[in-house]
Design a protein around this motif. Structure first.
Motif, PDB file in Angstrom:
ATOM      1  N   CYS A   5       0.860  -1.190   0.000  1.00 50.29           N
ATOM      2  CA  CYS A   5       0.000   0.000   0.000  1.00 50.29           C
ATOM      3  C   CYS A   5       0.893   1.237   0.000  1.00 50.29           C
ATOM      4  CB  CYS A   5      -0.898  -0.008   1.228  1.00 50.29           C
ATOM      5  SG  CYS A   5      -1.893   1.491   1.383  1.00 50.29           S
ATOM      6  N   ARG A   6       0.591   2.185  -0.860  1.00 49.70           N
ATOM      7  CA  ARG A   6       1.366   3.433  -0.892  1.00 49.70           C
ATOM      8  C   ARG A   6       0.847   4.450   0.110  1.00 49.70           C
ATOM      9  NH1 ARG A   6       3.076   4.423  -7.161  1.00 49.70           N
ATOM     10  NH2 ARG A   6       4.153   2.440  -7.370  1.00 49.70           N
ATOM     11  N   VAL A  11       2.258  -4.386   3.744  1.00 47.61           N
ATOM     12  CA  VAL A  11       2.650  -5.370   2.740  1.00 47.61           C
ATOM     13  C   VAL A  11       1.859  -6.644   2.994  1.00 47.61           C
ATOM     14  CG1 VAL A  11       4.561  -6.770   1.868  1.00 47.61           C
ATOM     15  CG2 VAL A  11       4.964  -4.402   2.507  1.00 47.61           C
ATOM     16  N   TRP A  12       1.289  -7.224   1.935  1.00 44.03           N
ATOM     17  CA  TRP A  12       0.552  -8.471   2.061  1.00 44.03           C
ATOM     18  C   TRP A  12       0.657  -9.249   0.766  1.00 44.03           C
ATOM     19  CZ3 TRP A  12      -1.645  -4.006   0.594  1.00 44.03           C
ATOM     20  CH2 TRP A  12      -2.571  -4.016  -0.441  1.00 44.03           C
ATOM     21  N   GLY A  45      -7.946  -2.184  -9.435  1.00 44.33           N
ATOM     22  CA  GLY A  45      -8.894  -2.140  -8.333  1.00 44.33           C
ATOM     23  C   GLY A  45      -8.482  -2.827  -7.054  1.00 44.33           C
ATOM     24  N   THR A  46      -7.203  -3.076  -6.825  1.00 43.04           N
ATOM     25  CA  THR A  46      -6.774  -3.675  -5.571  1.00 43.04           C
ATOM     26  C   THR A  46      -6.850  -2.631  -4.471  1.00 43.04           C
ATOM     27  OG1 THR A  46      -5.297  -5.155  -6.760  1.00 43.04           O
ATOM     28  CG2 THR A  46      -4.898  -4.912  -4.418  1.00 43.04           C
ATOM     29  N   CYS A  51      -5.896  -0.210   5.333  1.00 41.73           N
ATOM     30  CA  CYS A  51      -6.404   1.168   5.441  1.00 41.73           C
ATOM     31  C   CYS A  51      -7.445   1.529   4.382  1.00 41.73           C
ATOM     32  CB  CYS A  51      -5.249   2.166   5.390  1.00 41.73           C
ATOM     33  SG  CYS A  51      -4.500   2.352   3.760  1.00 41.73           S
ATOM     34  N   GLY A  52      -7.656   0.645   3.387  1.00 44.30           N
ATOM     35  CA  GLY A  52      -8.647   0.923   2.353  1.00 44.30           C
ATOM     36  C   GLY A  52      -8.147   1.787   1.208  1.00 44.30           C
ATOM     37  N   CYS A  53      -6.873   2.119   1.204  1.00 47.61           N
ATOM     38  CA  CYS A  53      -6.297   2.946   0.140  1.00 47.61           C
ATOM     39  C   CYS A  53      -6.315   2.180  -1.182  1.00 47.61           C
ATOM     40  CB  CYS A  53      -4.867   3.331   0.512  1.00 47.61           C
ATOM     41  SG  CYS A  53      -4.030   4.374  -0.702  1.00 47.61           S
ATOM     42  N   GLN A  54      -6.546   2.884  -2.277  1.00 50.64           N
ATOM     43  CA  GLN A  54      -6.576   2.249  -3.587  1.00 50.64           C
ATOM     44  C   GLN A  54      -5.280   2.438  -4.361  1.00 50.64           C
ATOM     45  OE1 GLN A  54     -10.079   3.705  -5.514  1.00 50.64           O
ATOM     46  NE2 GLN A  54     -11.445   2.484  -4.241  1.00 50.64           N
ATOM     47  N   GLN A  55      -4.284   3.055  -3.743  1.00 54.41           N
ATOM     48  CA  GLN A  55      -2.981   3.220  -4.392  1.00 54.41           C
ATOM     49  C   GLN A  55      -2.078   2.081  -3.932  1.00 54.41           C
ATOM     50  OE1 GLN A  55      -1.544   7.138  -3.600  1.00 54.41           O
ATOM     51  NE2 GLN A  55      -3.017   8.100  -4.975  1.00 54.41           N
ATOM     52  N   VAL A  56      -2.115   0.993  -4.695  1.00 54.83           N
ATOM     53  CA  VAL A  56      -1.402  -0.227  -4.337  1.00 54.83           C
ATOM     54  C   VAL A  56      -0.433  -0.573  -5.452  1.00 54.83           C
ATOM     55  CG1 VAL A  56      -1.722  -2.690  -3.911  1.00 54.83           C
ATOM     56  CG2 VAL A  56      -3.322  -1.056  -2.943  1.00 54.83           C
TER      57      VAL A  56
END
Length: 93
Positions: A5-6, A11-12, A45-46, A51-56
């Motif tokens: 996640c940015r 990390v997952w 769309g990941t 945190c729900g952020c869409q910048q992955v």
């Protein structure tokens, strides 16, 4: 496939099955599956589960196996008791 996640730097890793199919006209296509259900390709769309952020962003396959320091530990890390000292000198006045 490893993700980061940015927004929160979480990390997952998620596991996908990719199937190549061919229609009646000989056109090839790809279907992405997660848990046996069709999903959109990971780049589209990941969402960060933390945190729900869409910048992955993604890493190459096997990246986390070579960099285990990126995997969140299962137990909380004990904080260091050493006091922090500022490298900035105090003003003389």
């Amino acid at each position: 496939m490893p993700f980061e996640c940015r927004g929160c730097w979480h990390v997952w890793e998620e596991h996908y099955t990719v199937r190549t199919i061919e229609d009646d006209h000989g056109n090839a296509g790809v279907i992405w599956l997660r848990g046996g259900l069709p999903v959109t390709p990971p780049a589209a769309g990941t969402v960060c589960p933390h945190c729900g952020c869409q910048q992955v962003t993604t890493f190459p396959d096997g990246y986390l196996a070579r960099h285990p320091e990126l995997i969140t530990p299962s137990e909380p890390v004990v904080p260091d008791a050493t006091p922090l000292l500022s490298p900035v000198p105090k003003p003389l006045y």
